[in-house]
Design an enzyme around this catalytic site. Structure first.
Site, PDB file in Angstrom:
ATOM      1  N   HIS A 122      -2.526  19.290  18.766  1.00  0.00           N
ATOM      2  CA  HIS A 122      -3.208  18.147  19.370  1.00  0.00           C
ATOM      3  C   HIS A 122      -4.262  18.654  20.354  1.00  0.00           C
ATOM      4  O   HIS A 122      -3.960  18.875  21.533  1.00  0.00           O
ATOM      5  CB  HIS A 122      -2.201  17.258  20.109  1.00  0.00           C
ATOM      6  CG  HIS A 122      -1.136  16.696  19.226  1.00  0.00           C
ATOM      7  ND1 HIS A 122      -0.080  17.450  18.755  1.00  0.00           N
ATOM      8  CD2 HIS A 122      -0.967  15.445  18.727  1.00  0.00           C
ATOM      9  CE1 HIS A 122       0.701  16.681  18.005  1.00  0.00           C
ATOM     10  NE2 HIS A 122       0.183  15.463  17.975  1.00  0.00           N
TER      11      HIS A 122
ATOM     12  N   HIS B  71      -7.215  13.543  18.161  1.00  0.00           N
ATOM     13  CA  HIS B  71      -5.888  13.462  18.768  1.00  0.00           C
ATOM     14  C   HIS B  71      -4.923  14.516  18.236  1.00  0.00           C
ATOM     15  O   HIS B  71      -4.424  15.338  19.005  1.00  0.00           O
ATOM     16  CB  HIS B  71      -5.281  12.072  18.559  1.00  0.00           C
ATOM     17  CG  HIS B  71      -3.868  11.964  19.050  1.00  0.00           C
ATOM     18  ND1 HIS B  71      -3.564  11.661  20.352  1.00  0.00           N
ATOM     19  CD2 HIS B  71      -2.677  12.139  18.423  1.00  0.00           C
ATOM     20  CE1 HIS B  71      -2.249  11.660  20.514  1.00  0.00           C
ATOM     21  NE2 HIS B  71      -1.690  11.943  19.352  1.00  0.00           N
TER      22      HIS B  71
ATOM     23  N   GLU C 191      19.475   2.089  31.884  1.00  0.00           N
ATOM     24  CA  GLU C 191      20.248   3.202  31.337  1.00  0.00           C
ATOM     25  C   GLU C 191      19.370   4.368  30.886  1.00  0.00           C
ATOM     26  O   GLU C 191      19.710   5.541  31.115  1.00  0.00           O
ATOM     27  CB  GLU C 191      21.107   2.727  30.160  1.00  0.00           C
ATOM     28  CG  GLU C 191      22.192   1.740  30.524  1.00  0.00           C
ATOM     29  CD  GLU C 191      21.732   0.295  30.506  1.00  0.00           C
ATOM     30  OE1 GLU C 191      22.581  -0.595  30.731  1.00  0.00           O
ATOM     31  OE2 GLU C 191      20.518   0.043  30.289  1.00  0.00           O
TER      32      GLU C 191
ATOM     33  N   HIS D 289      29.968  -5.149  23.237  1.00  0.00           N
ATOM     34  CA  HIS D 289      30.337  -4.217  24.298  1.00  0.00           C
ATOM     35  C   HIS D 289      31.399  -3.208  23.852  1.00  0.00           C
ATOM     36  O   HIS D 289      31.840  -2.390  24.663  1.00  0.00           O
ATOM     37  CB  HIS D 289      30.848  -4.980  25.514  1.00  0.00           C
ATOM     38  CG  HIS D 289      29.774  -5.655  26.307  1.00  0.00           C
ATOM     39  ND1 HIS D 289      28.871  -6.532  25.742  1.00  0.00           N
ATOM     40  CD2 HIS D 289      29.448  -5.573  27.625  1.00  0.00           C
ATOM     41  CE1 HIS D 289      28.052  -6.975  26.672  1.00  0.00           C
ATOM     42  NE2 HIS D 289      28.373  -6.407  27.828  1.00  0.00           N
TER      43      HIS D 289
END
Length: 662
Positions: free
Chosen positions: A26, A260, A411, A473
């Protein structure tokens, strides 16, 4: 005298030559950010190429890690142990210059980056660690912890959700020594980002509580330097928005997605050399350029000055100095082994029945009293995860010297920030959430393992025993996921005793993260003799036995109780069985063959594994003649005991399966 522009062009030349030679890479971002990098590394970055691990160095993170040739060029030019041959070996097998920066492979690389946005979160962790350690160790006239964290980010990093999580926390904590430089080039792989990334980035970060310098010309060295000076003067984390041209200097590909992620091509490189007035052959960096870039003397002086200050600090604050050196070296105190052995014996003698999450909380309190460097936290589940302890001191902007961090419902950000804390050194981070929500932070978990760093992951509510919250859960496949991750050590204790051993192993483990998986529901403490107690640390051991067993029941966590009950039922019928508790399969696999065969004799082919999780993992342990009582489906909502019975996790079902097997 070599100008700033010429120094930056050396980065551009090395980048396009290395990418072209590798026929992969890149070039766009390094060529676009070369001027920004030249300013930061020349004027501001405090580092010593001869000692990349110097404690008080500034940290530099390239979050947009696909632009790795920017970092490799900087390391080579400034004097690190990266040679021109290493640059020529870019992206080749076994080289110091892999496709994305890899922690541990290249001197000066602070963290592995590539999955976008996580480098920013790692940088937040590093800046947080600096602030915590500074509050703990610095004294009047003696500032031994004082460094900045610089992070380069691109559009992709700021699109990723983890950037929101981490940047929000950085603002709340007022991490004033975090400086983020945004490569605002408006281009990603798919083209111009305006059609899918139209955020007002400056206002977004201002809303987080950051200091923002907007509209900086990323090719104007003086403007960049002025912006960094503003950032260093601010008590807030800073974002410097730099407008740049991707692939700067390329005649036709500059400013386009063509620059890129692929080599520029020989004709484009020739044109770039002309545009930059770069008259040198591929990979040729004249001596005067290397001299202009060389940071070794300046870096050695910076470290020497710090060491002189620390030498004056030590006799005035001997206990703090010893604690600083011990924790930064990652060593445990002399009292560690004896106190943990005492705790294990006390726990075994008390034989207390409780949920393993509560047992974990008890152990954390003891460890925190032994290790001031322990830094805990939870993603808004502190009470449920049992991750806080009586004398914990919450970290806040006004009280940064604490040892407990409230991450909020983040999280992914939490796990990636903890990676940064671990990488910084001096602290041992652990964080908590429900096991099923490991998935939110999964890629940061993977990065912990890939880097081999000590990040302790506390996961509670480990099964359908979680109960009424239901299948959203209740984890099913997560244990298999963790166990299949290289360098990860996973523990699922069955009681208080195994919980002590699991925590001790996680703290002592120097290479790789540990996942400690705990129950919501209460668990009985199993009885053990001295040999069994000692063998818990070997990952698996014989918990109940019979002479010449005809079958083996393997279990973990809450299912060990069920296996023991089935053992009692079968034994009363005269069926000779063995129960093996396997709290950590990876630790058991690391034992010598003789021990493994003593626990799981190859001659006993009738084996039954019992775990309230996906069964496929256990096929390797039970073999073709064995069976698994597992959970191949999602769970259900209801009281935990009823859900266990509904899915066949009962001693009667286990005993019946053994009878059928033999």
């Amino acid at each position: 005298m070599i100008s700033r522009q010429e120094k930056a062009d050396a980065i551009r030349a090395l980048t396009m030559d290395a990418v072209q030679k590798a026929n992969s890479g890149h070039p766009g971002a390094p060529m676009g950010m070369a001027d920004i990098a030249e300013v930061v590394w020349t004027d501001f970055l405090k580092h010593n190429p001869a000692n990349p691990d110097w404690y008080n160095r500034d940290r530099f993170v390239l979050s947009n890690g696909h632009g790795s040739m920017l970092l490799y060029s900087l390391l080579y030019l400034s004097g690190y142990d990266v040679s021109i041959d290493d640059i020529k070996a870019f992206r080749q097998l076994g080289s110091k210059t892999p496709g994305h920066p890899e922690y541990g492979d290249t001197p000066g690389v602070e963290t592995t980056t590539g999955p976008l946005g996580q480098g920013l979160a790692n940088a937040v962790g590093m800046a947080l660690a600096e602030k915590v350690l500074a509050a703990r160790f610095n004294q009047d006239d003696y500032v031994v912890v004082d460094h900045h964290t610089y992070v380069f980010v691109g559009d992709g990093c700021l699109m990723e959700g983890v950037s929101h999580e981490a940047a929000s926390l950085a603002g709340v904590q007022k991490l004033g020594k975090l400086i983020c430089l945004y490569d605002d080039n408006g281009i990603s792989i798919d083209g111009e980002v305006k059609d899918w990334f139209a955020d007002d980035t400056a206002k977004r970060f201002e809303a987080y509580g950051w200091h923002v310098v907007d509209g900086v010309d990323g090719h104007d060295a003086e403007a960049i330097a002025a912006a960094v000076n503003q950032a260093k003067a601010s008590p807030l984390p800073s974002l410097i928005c730099c407008k740049t041209t991707i692939g700067y200097g390329a005649p036709t590909k500059a400013g386009t997605s063509s620059a890129h992620g692929s080599p520029l091509g020989d004709d484009e490189i020739s044109g770039t050399r002309g545009n930059l007035d770069w008259k040198f052959d591929p990979f040729e960096i004249p001596d005067e350029y290397k001299e202009a870039w060389d940071c070794r003397q300046k870096g050695a002086e910076s470290e020497s000055n710090w060491r002189q200050q620390f030498a004056e600090y030590a006799p005035n604050f001997p206990e703090l100095a010893a604690e600083f050196e011990r924790s930064m070296a990652g060593e445990l105190p002399d009292t560690w082994e004896s106190r943990m052995a005492e705790l294990l014996r006390e726990t075994a003698e008390s034989a207390e029945s409780k949920a393993s999450r509560n047992a974990s909380g008890d152990v954390i309190g003891v460890i925190a009293s032994l290790l001031p460097e322990l830094l805990g936290g939870s993603a808004d589940l502190t009470g449920s995860n049992c991750t806080v302890w009586d004398n914990a001191q919450p970290i806040a902007d006004s009280s940064p010297g604490g040892n407990y961090f409230y991450y909020g419902v983040r999280e992914f950000g939490m796990t990636a920030i903890c990676n940064g804390i671990a990488l910084h050194g001096g602290l041992i981070p652990f964080s908590g959430t429900f096991l099923t929500f490991m998935e939110y932070g999964r890629n940061a978990v993977r990065m912990s393992a890939l880097m081999g760093i000590r990040n302790i992951l506390v996961y509670t509510h480990d099964s359908i025993g979680q109960g009424e919250d239901g299948p959203t859960h209740q984890p099913v496949e997560q244990l298999s996921n963790l166990r299949a991750t290289p360098n990860m050590s996973t523990w699922r204790p069955c009681d208080t005793v195994e919980t002590v051993v699991a925590w001790k192993a996680a703290i002592e483990r120097q290479f790789g993260p540990s996942a400690l998986v705990f129950s919501r529901q209460g668990l009985p403490c199993q009885t053990r003799d001295e040999t069994q107690l000692n063998n818990v640390a070997r990952g698996a051991y014989v918990l109940r036995d019979a002479e010449d067993p005809v079958a083996i029941i393997l279990a973990t966590g809450s299912e060990v109780e069920i296996a023991v009950q089935a053992y009692d039922e079968l034994s009363s019928e005269g069926v000779a069985v063995r129960v093996v508790s396997m709290p950590s399969a990876d630790v058991f696999e690391a034992q010598d063959l003789g021990y493994r065969d003593s626990v799981l004799p190859p001659s006993v082919r009738s084996r039954l594994a019992v775990e309230a999780a996906h069964p496929d993992y256990w096929r390797k342990w039970v073999g073709l003649d064995g069976d698994v009582i597992g959970l191949p489906s999602f769970g259900a909502s209801g009281p935990g005991a009823q859900v266990f019975e509904h899915f066949g996790f009962t001693s009667g079902a286990v005993a019946a399966a053994v009878r059928e097997m033999i």
